[in-house]
Scaffold this active site. Structure first.
Site, PDB file in Angstrom:
ATOM      1  N   ARG A  63      -5.004  49.511  16.675  1.00 31.81           N
ATOM      2  CA  ARG A  63      -3.765  48.804  16.318  1.00 31.81           C
ATOM      3  C   ARG A  63      -3.954  47.605  15.402  1.00 31.81           C
ATOM      4  NH1 ARG A  63      -1.044  53.143  18.051  1.00 31.81           N
ATOM      5  NH2 ARG A  63      -0.805  53.286  20.312  1.00 31.81           N
ATOM      6  N   ASP A 180      -3.147  61.422  11.768  1.00 29.57           N
ATOM      7  CA  ASP A 180      -2.969  61.452  13.217  1.00 29.57           C
ATOM      8  C   ASP A 180      -1.699  60.751  13.660  1.00 29.57           C
ATOM      9  OD1 ASP A 180      -3.618  61.894  15.946  1.00 29.57           O
ATOM     10  OD2 ASP A 180      -4.218  59.804  16.053  1.00 29.57           O
ATOM     11  N   ASP A 329      -8.222  59.519  22.758  1.00 26.17           N
ATOM     12  CA  ASP A 329      -6.949  59.213  22.109  1.00 26.17           C
ATOM     13  C   ASP A 329      -6.417  57.883  22.642  1.00 26.17           C
ATOM     14  OD1 ASP A 329      -4.689  59.311  20.555  1.00 26.17           O
ATOM     15  OD2 ASP A 329      -3.755  61.011  21.574  1.00 26.17           O
ATOM     16  N   HIS A 333      -0.380  50.280  24.423  1.00 22.85           N
ATOM     17  CA  HIS A 333       0.998  49.804  24.295  1.00 22.85           C
ATOM     18  C   HIS A 333       1.198  48.637  25.251  1.00 22.85           C
ATOM     19  CE1 HIS A 333       2.283  53.066  21.693  1.00 22.85           C
ATOM     20  NE2 HIS A 333       1.786  53.943  22.539  1.00 22.85           N
ATOM     21  N   GLY A 348       1.514  57.817  24.561  1.00 25.87           N
ATOM     22  CA  GLY A 348       0.117  57.418  24.554  1.00 25.87           C
ATOM     23  C   GLY A 348      -0.319  56.612  25.759  1.00 25.87           C
TER      24      GLY A 348
END
Length: 470
Positions: A63, A180, A329, A333, A348
């Site tokens: 991120r 992705d 993966d 968040h 996710g």
């Protein structure tokens, strides 16, 4: 500064041969460790541990830049190191995207986001506790409308214009092409594959596409009154890209494969000899769509958790070798985002810090595979996807087979100690996953509270301990 010490791990087991050795690590400094409570004595009984090449994750989201309230390169790297990872592959869905275009309003003197990621340590004056490579966008801005401009990013690929490369480029090169988060549209697929062919990079495909829906199409979706996502949304991309690999010869790697039909298509493509590899993630091995009833938005991801039959097919694909590697993966968040309504909460979960233990529980303890194969799935094979060489412990011992006398491996006197990346795993340690203790900024995992056995206890990068909980 804390005084450097020498650590002697007595009677540790080598992951692939089972040989018992003494492993010596020099230059251990308490103040250099991520885990502040780690207390490394000079001599440790390591008879419950194995030493293996460091884990590699070919699919992480840190991120940074753009969403550093969720994760940063620093916190993501610490999470990786705490999970036993020595190498990760950064996905390109940052803000701005990793497409090689000029970063106009960059807060630093950088050319683009690739340049920023490569020079992150210098920019912030930090040493990140994991090695990492970069994935470049397949499309401009990851919008799926035009292919990215190869002339803007090919210099970051190892082997291309090497004489012009700087040190950061060599340490953190572009090693894959992907959009992705979204499948590459048919309209630009051949252009993207052509770029992959020119640069020798694998095309890493998010093999799933849907316009609406928030979980697997089935009885649970109907029970919850939410729109489902058909399993055909994955298979259609898999079949399309297998055909493209057949025509172009480009290495296509499928991300987070989750359905029985997709695994069967991949199985057939491999038998045909096509350049196809695939990964799955711990959550598709451990959970199915019925678990949404228990975990809510913590079990929401893309592709969604599939049926119980699809989960069983995923386990079978591990057992028969169809699946080449396991990727987390890792998708951080904020708590606020994940605590909202299921239908609108983001997809996710995070996974770096508990991936090994979860996989060992559902794969090794359940009898689908053994410890050696699990290391291959989490270390050896993903390193090869990134064109990296996993540390060969047998080569460090300078033998090809076991001998009767127990040997000592001192990392500092190996031929190239700077290349030695290892993970030390206590295969007998029982522990409970506690998301609040994670090094990641995020807490969005359905595995919080799981009782597991087997844990990475130290991560070694360049023959030096980067993380320890011993």
């Amino acid at each position: 500064m804390d005084e450097a010490r020498t650590l002697n791990l007595r009677n540790i087991s080598v992951w692939d041969t089972g040989e018992r050795i003494d492993l010596i690590v020099d230059g251990v400094r308490q103040d250099a460790l991520i885990e502040p409570n780690a207390r490394l004595s000079g001599d440790i009984d390591a008879s419950d541990m194995i030493v293996a090449p460091g884990f590699a994750d070919p699919h992480v989201h840190f991120r940074d830049p753009g969403q550093t309230d969720k994760e940063t390169m620093q916190t993501g790297s610490e999470a990786a190191s705490a999970g036993g990872y020595t190498q990760v592959l950064i996905m390109p869905n940052t803000i701005p995207a990793v497409d090689g275009e000029k970063w106009v309003d960059a807060p630093f003197d950088v050319e683009n986001v690739i340049d920023y990621l490569q020079r992150y340590g210098c920019i912030y004056g930090v040493k990140l506790p994991v090695r990492y490579d970069v994935t470049v966008c397949a499309s401009l801005g990851r919008k799926g409308l035009k292919p990215s401009n190869i002339e803007h990013w090919e210099k970051y690929v190892l082997g291309i214009s090497d004489d012009e490369k700087t040190s950061p480029m060599r340490k953190h090169p572009v090693t894959a092409i992907s959009d992705d988060g979204a499948a590459v549209p048919e309209s630009i697929l051949l252009d993207v594959l052509d770029m992959a062919k020119k640069t020798g990079l694998p095309f890493v495909e998010h093999c799933e596409h849907h316009e609406s829906g928030c979980m697997n199409d089935g009885p649970v979706a109907k029970m919850l009154g939410v729109e489902g996502i058909a399993s055909s949304t994955e298979l259609s991309i898999v079949q399309r890209d297998i055909d493209a690999a057949r025509k172009t010869g480009v290495h296509v790697h499928f991300q987070h494969v989750s359905t029985a039909a997709s695994f069967e298509a991949i199985r057939k493509a491999k038998k045909e000899g096509l350049p196809i590899t695939c990964e799955t993630a711990p959550h598709y091995l451990a959970l199915c769509d019925e678990d949404v009833l228990r975990y809510g938005s913590m079990a929401k991801m893309n592709p969604p958790l599939r049926s119980k039959a699809d989960r069983q097919a995923t386990l079978a694909a591990i057992a028969d070798g169809t699946i080449d590697m396991i990727a987390t993966d890792h998708a951080p968040h904020t708590k606020k985002e994940k605590s909202g309504d299921f239908a609108v909460s983001p997809n996710g979960i995070i996974g770096l810090e508990c991936a090994y233990a979860v996989c060992r529980k559902v794969l090794v303890d359940a009898g689908y595979t053994d410890d050696k194969h699990l290391i291959e799935l989490m270390s050896v094979n993903p390193m090869q996807l990134m064109s990296r060489r996993p540390t060969d412990i047998a080569a460090l011992l300078n033998v090809s087979s076991r001998c009767d006398t127990k040997r000592t491996l001192r990392l500092s006197i190996t031929e190239h100690p700077e290349n030695v990346d290892l993970v030390l795993i206590n295969t007998k340690e029982r522990w409970t996953v506690n998301a609040e203790s994670f090094h990641s900024k995020a807490r969005n995992t359905p595995f919080d509270g799981w009782d597991v056995k087997g844990r990475p206890v130290a991560t070694i990068i360049g023959s030096e301990i980067a993380f320890s909980r011993m």
